[in-house]
Design an enzyme around this catalytic site. Structure first.
Site, PDB file in Angstrom:
ATOM      1  N   GLU A 290       0.831  -1.218   0.000  1.00 47.31           N
ATOM      2  CA  GLU A 290       0.000   0.000   0.000  1.00 47.31           C
ATOM      3  C   GLU A 290       0.858   1.257   0.000  1.00 47.31           C
ATOM      4  O   GLU A 290       0.428   2.303  -0.479  1.00 47.31           O
ATOM      5  CB  GLU A 290      -0.922   0.030   1.229  1.00 47.31           C
ATOM      6  CG  GLU A 290      -2.258  -0.646   1.022  1.00 47.31           C
ATOM      7  CD  GLU A 290      -3.284  -0.364   2.119  1.00 47.31           C
ATOM      8  OE1 GLU A 290      -2.978   0.327   3.112  1.00 47.31           O
ATOM      9  OE2 GLU A 290      -4.411  -0.862   1.982  1.00 47.31           O
ATOM     10  N   HIS A 311       8.855 -26.389  -1.831  1.00 41.82           N
ATOM     11  CA  HIS A 311       8.286 -27.548  -2.523  1.00 41.82           C
ATOM     12  C   HIS A 311       7.100 -27.163  -3.391  1.00 41.82           C
ATOM     13  O   HIS A 311       6.364 -28.019  -3.866  1.00 41.82           O
ATOM     14  CB  HIS A 311       7.901 -28.622  -1.497  1.00 41.82           C
ATOM     15  CG  HIS A 311       9.104 -29.150  -0.779  1.00 41.82           C
ATOM     16  ND1 HIS A 311       9.744 -30.306  -1.143  1.00 41.82           N
ATOM     17  CD2 HIS A 311       9.820 -28.620   0.252  1.00 41.82           C
ATOM     18  CE1 HIS A 311      10.791 -30.491  -0.346  1.00 41.82           C
ATOM     19  NE2 HIS A 311      10.864 -29.479   0.505  1.00 41.82           N
ATOM     20  N   LYS A 425     -14.082  -0.539  -4.084  1.00 42.11           N
ATOM     21  CA  LYS A 425     -15.181  -0.182  -3.184  1.00 42.11           C
ATOM     22  C   LYS A 425     -16.255   0.581  -3.956  1.00 42.11           C
ATOM     23  O   LYS A 425     -17.446   0.322  -3.809  1.00 42.11           O
ATOM     24  CB  LYS A 425     -14.677   0.694  -2.029  1.00 42.11           C
ATOM     25  CG  LYS A 425     -13.708   0.008  -1.103  1.00 42.11           C
ATOM     26  CD  LYS A 425     -13.334   0.932   0.057  1.00 42.11           C
ATOM     27  CE  LYS A 425     -12.189   0.376   0.867  1.00 42.11           C
ATOM     28  NZ  LYS A 425     -11.643   1.305   1.836  1.00 42.11           N
TER      29      LYS A 425
HETATM   30  O1  LIG Z   1      -9.264   0.635   9.751  1.00 42.47           O
HETATM   31  P1  LIG Z   1     -10.132   0.786   8.562  1.00 42.47           P
HETATM   32  O2  LIG Z   1     -10.528   2.211   8.324  1.00 42.47           O
HETATM   33  O3  LIG Z   1     -11.344  -0.096   8.686  1.00 42.47           O
HETATM   34  O4  LIG Z   1      -9.336   0.354   7.291  1.00 42.47           O
HETATM   35  C1  LIG Z   1      -8.829  -0.935   7.148  1.00 42.47           C
HETATM   36  C2  LIG Z   1      -7.897  -1.051   5.982  1.00 42.47           C
HETATM   37  O5  LIG Z   1      -8.569  -0.637   4.800  1.00 42.47           O
HETATM   38  C3  LIG Z   1      -7.773   0.269   4.060  1.00 42.47           C
HETATM   39  O6  LIG Z   1      -8.162   1.553   4.344  1.00 42.47           O
HETATM   40  C4  LIG Z   1      -7.930   0.062   2.582  1.00 42.47           C
HETATM   41  O7  LIG Z   1      -9.268   0.161   2.247  1.00 42.47           O
HETATM   42  C5  LIG Z   1      -6.379   0.004   4.605  1.00 42.47           C
HETATM   43  O8  LIG Z   1      -5.504   1.020   4.335  1.00 42.47           O
HETATM   44  C6  LIG Z   1      -6.669  -0.208   6.044  1.00 42.47           C
HETATM   45  O9  LIG Z   1      -5.624  -0.795   6.760  1.00 42.47           O
END
Ligand SMILES: O=P(O)(O)OC[C@H]1O[C@](O)(CO)[C@@H](O)[C@@H]1O
Length: 452
Positions: A290, A311, A425
């Site tokens: 990320e 393996h 999303k």
């Molecule tokens: O803690 P949150 O806001 O639920 O996000 C969880 C994860 O989702 C992300 O925002 C990615 O959608 C990550 O960067 C993060 O670690």
């Protein structure tokens, strides 16, 4: 117990680079590190992790331990609901420090820690709920944004089962929220219900949050020493702030991986020889993936567990396209002593190993793999931990975080955002007709019709 610093050995990677290349990166790497310290790095709103270990007070850590004690007293099972940075760090440390068969051998001295909110698997969730029915379980609901679908879904199910099984009053004591100070559903529910809650600081991104309550509370609930974990991280923070370039392992790691990348090594494979480190791989993949994978750049972070994956992936690693380098987490001392058994018949021809420590065999597998892979054109970086304990894991975590911040700056990206994660999303919400996504819903349906 004597405390040392973890070590980095880059010799078997530097030999793939031009002579003096690592030394030649000093100015650029030091500048990238300084940009973090000065707050001038891209994404400088998210530098709260940089001096986090040294800023954690005994009072704060005691508060976490007190909450953990309440959960440990009142629960035989604790479900950690969270995804990405909101669960991987905790899971990495708990699995690295725990007994590999904890959930089978546990006689009640520690609660079992389970994880949810990290997928949308209907079967997973249904099976989890069925398991929890009738158990004394609690929930740690972790979401920085408080709006992540996977976690919110799991929390809805877990909260309602917890209230049903244990009553509303007990549920209030055994549900803890770790989220934003003000915004998001997790915060609103926690405040309304009076749950114990912790704040994820605004300036600490999810993947850098393992040393906040996000990681510390589940780790303390599992019965591990968070003081030692934080001490390890703080000692690494101090080392990194003071060490000259040639001895500064986070700087050296950042420099070498960028040099290898520039030379066509597009994939970094993190490898371990201890199955307990599997989730450390997963945590590291998110941290580097990320942070660096953006603007059409970035090393692809892959990971393997050895010797298991020798393996399955060993062939590719030895003879596949030469675009990889390997970073091995090497642990010097195991916690148990077990020897290779003698067998009268010796049908497998392995009696020559009889009496040897199994760890010695593993060590030779590690050395043999390093020699083979380096001979096969794979640069090799080694990170050496004296043993797998909370102190050295604390060092390792901070080393990887700082190495990542510096490396992202050397690469020239903002290591602290993740705009690309929104794309799936957006489509998912459009497909599911989320209110507010009307135009996107129509557009995506039209597109699917055309593509059908
Ligand atoms: O803690 P949150 O806001 O639920 O996000 C969880 C994860 O989702 C992300 O925002 C990615 O959608 C990550 O960067 C993060 O670690």
């Amino acid at each position: 117990m004597k405390m040392e610093m973890i070590k980095l050995d880059i010799r078997k990677a530097a030999c793939f680079l031009a002579e003096g290349a690592v030394e030649g990166m000093e100015k650029q790497t030091k500048a990238a590190h300084k940009a973090l310290e000065d707050g001038t790095s891209k994404g400088s709103d998210f530098l709260g992790w940089l001096h986090l270990p040294s800023s954690l007070t005994p009072e704060f850590l005691q508060d976490i331990k007190t909450t953990a004690d309440t959960l440990r007293r009142e629960c035989d099972t604790i479900v950690v609901a969270g995804i990405g940075g909101s669960y991987l760090g905790a899971r990495a440390v708990i699995e690295a420090l725990g007994n590999s068969f904890a959930w089978l051998t546990n006689k009640g001295e520690n609660p079992n820690i389970l994880f949810a909110g990290n997928n949308i698997g209907e079967d997973y969730l249904a099976e989890l709920l069925a398991y929890l029915k009738g158990r004394r379980f609690g929930v740690i609901n972790i979401s920085k944004s408080g709006t992540t679908t996977e976690t919110a879904l799991a929390f809805r199910l877990l909260r309602s089962l917890c209230e049903e099984e244990r009553g509303k009053e007990t549920a209030r004591r055994v549900i803890v929220a770790i989220t934003d100070a003000k915004k998001g559903a997790a915060r609103t529910t926690a405040d309304k219900e009076g749950y114990k809650s912790y704040v994820i600081p605004d300036n600490v991104g999810g993947r850098f949050s393992v040393l906040t309550p996000v990681g510390l509370l589940p780790i303390a609930c599992a019965g591990f020493d968070i003081d030692l974990l934080v001490k390890g991280a703080a000692d690494m923070e101090k080392h990194a702030a003071e060490a000259p370039y040639a001895e500064n392992i986070a700087e050296q790691y950042a420099a070498v991986r960028n040099l290898l990348y520039a030379g066509g090594k597009k994939i970094e494979v993190l490898a371990n020889f201890q199955p307990k480190l599997h989730f450390m791989n997963e945590w590291w993949k998110q941290l580097y993936g990320e942070s660096e994978g953006k603007e059409l750049k970035g090393i692809f972070p892959a990971a393997v567990d050895f010797t298991t994956d020798l393996h399955s992936m060993g062939q590719w690693l030895q003879e596949g396209e030469r675009t990889i380098f390997e970073t091995v987490i090497s642990v010097e001392q195991s916690e148990h002593e077990l020897r290779f058994p003698h067998d009268e018949e010796n049908l497998d021809g392995l009696n020559f190993l009889a009496g040897k420590r199994i760890d010695e065999v593993n060590r030779m597998a590690e050395l043999g793999t390093q020699i083979a892979h380096v001979d096969g054109g794979v640069p090799n970086i080694r990170i050496v931990l004296p043993r797998l304990d909370a102190y050295y894991l604390g060092q390792l975590i901070y080393f990887f975080e700082l190495g990542c911040g510096i490396s992202g700056n050397v690469l020239g990206v903002n290591p602290f955002n993740q705009p690309g994660v929104e794309a799936y999303k957006k489509n998912m919400f459009a497909l599911l007709s989320k209110p507010g996504y009307e135009a996107e819903s129509e557009a995506i349906r039209e597109r699917l019709k055309k593509e059908a």
